[in-house]
Scaffold this active site. Structure first.
Site, PDB file in Angstrom:
ATOM      1  CB  CYS A  45       5.654   2.273   7.402  1.00 43.94           C
ATOM      2  SG  CYS A  45       5.138   3.782   6.557  1.00 43.94           S
ATOM      3  CG  LEU A  46       6.468   1.001   1.354  1.00 43.93           C
ATOM      4  CD1 LEU A  46       5.790   1.273   0.015  1.00 43.93           C
ATOM      5  CD2 LEU A  46       7.506  -0.099   1.234  1.00 43.93           C
ATOM      6  CD  GLN A  63       3.508   5.696   2.669  1.00 40.28           C
ATOM      7  OE1 GLN A  63       2.496   5.141   2.256  1.00 40.28           O
ATOM      8  NE2 GLN A  63       4.538   5.041   3.188  1.00 40.28           N
ATOM      9  CG  HIS A  65       0.628   6.740   5.658  1.00 43.87           C
ATOM     10  ND1 HIS A  65       1.751   7.291   6.246  1.00 43.87           N
ATOM     11  CD2 HIS A  65       0.940   5.447   5.408  1.00 43.87           C
ATOM     12  CE1 HIS A  65       2.682   6.366   6.364  1.00 43.87           C
ATOM     13  NE2 HIS A  65       2.217   5.232   5.867  1.00 43.87           N
ATOM     14  CG  HIS A 100      -0.218   1.379   7.290  1.00 41.41           C
ATOM     15  ND1 HIS A 100       0.745   1.071   8.226  1.00 41.41           N
ATOM     16  CD2 HIS A 100       0.421   2.084   6.330  1.00 41.41           C
ATOM     17  CE1 HIS A 100       1.903   1.572   7.844  1.00 41.41           C
ATOM     18  NE2 HIS A 100       1.730   2.190   6.681  1.00 41.41           N
ATOM     19  CD  GLU A 101      -1.111   2.609   2.779  1.00 43.15           C
ATOM     20  OE1 GLU A 101      -0.718   3.801   2.639  1.00 43.15           O
ATOM     21  OE2 GLU A 101      -0.321   1.672   2.968  1.00 43.15           O
ATOM     22  N   GLY A 143       0.846  -1.184   0.000  1.00 44.17           N
ATOM     23  CA  GLY A 143       0.000   0.000   0.000  1.00 44.17           C
ATOM     24  C   GLY A 143       0.881   1.232   0.000  1.00 44.17           C
TER      25      GLY A 143
END
Length: 184
Positions: free
Chosen positions: A107-108, A64, A153, A149-150, A59
């Site tokens: 997380c990226l 991000q 963000h 999670h997204e 995701g």
């Protein structure tokens, strides 16, 4: 099967963008709703898929990659290994319920780090597509974790904001020591 072959693979014409990392102000502020639909939004989504795949994520939220807009993409399995692939513009987490599961979450924007993070086992997100069509996504298990999670963000939160005590201290210490760290 033939129809799928004629569809472009998400991200195949996208450009991989630079990832925003923990400490970047864009990750810690709420994103703005999308009001302009058209080619620039479609390009953003395409670039987001390309960036997510390059980083081997499941995701990715627009902030991000430094874009403070309410958009996320996903290509994520659920706990039964059913693949969920898509994007949401102006998502709203309309339900997060069921049992709370503390599971590993990464997380990226915090590459190489993860921590046991509590999330509900069921989530529902509503929004629209890049063309403005309504969409409702219902997820369970790992996919529900991804949806929550997204959405976090886009509200200016990272998963470490959901941690407490020693678990939070450990992951933040590891982040400060990471080669990509933006903190002193």
């Amino acid at each position: 099967m033939t129809a799928m072959r004629n569809r472009p693979i998400p991200g195949s014409s996208g450009i991989v963008r630079t990832m925003s990392l923990l400490g970047d102000p864009v990750l810690h502020a709420a994103c703005e709703p999308v009001t302009e639909f058209g080619p620039p939004l479609a390009r953003l989504v395409e670039d987001m898929f390309a960036t997510m795949y390059e980083a081997r994520g499941v995701g990715l939220a627009a902030n991000q990659i430094g874009v403070p807009s309410r958009v996320f993409v996903y290509d994520c399995p659920d706990d039964e290994d059913v693949r969920h692939l898509g994007h949401v513009v102006n998502p709203v987490l309309v339900a997060a319920d069921g049992v709370t599961v503390r599971g590993p979450e990464g997380c990226l924007s915090l590459p190489g780090l993860e921590a046991g993070t509590p999330r509900f086992d069921h989530a529902v997100v509503e929004g629209v597509t890049v063309t403005g069509e309504p969409v409702r996504i219902d997820g369970t298990g790992f996919f529900a974790r991804c949806l929550q999670h997204e959405c976090d963000h886009l509200d200016g939160r990272v998963y470490t904001d959901r941690l407490t005590g020693l678990r939070r201290a450990r992951v933040l210490r590891a982040a400060r020591r990471a080669p990509w760290s933006r903190t002193d």
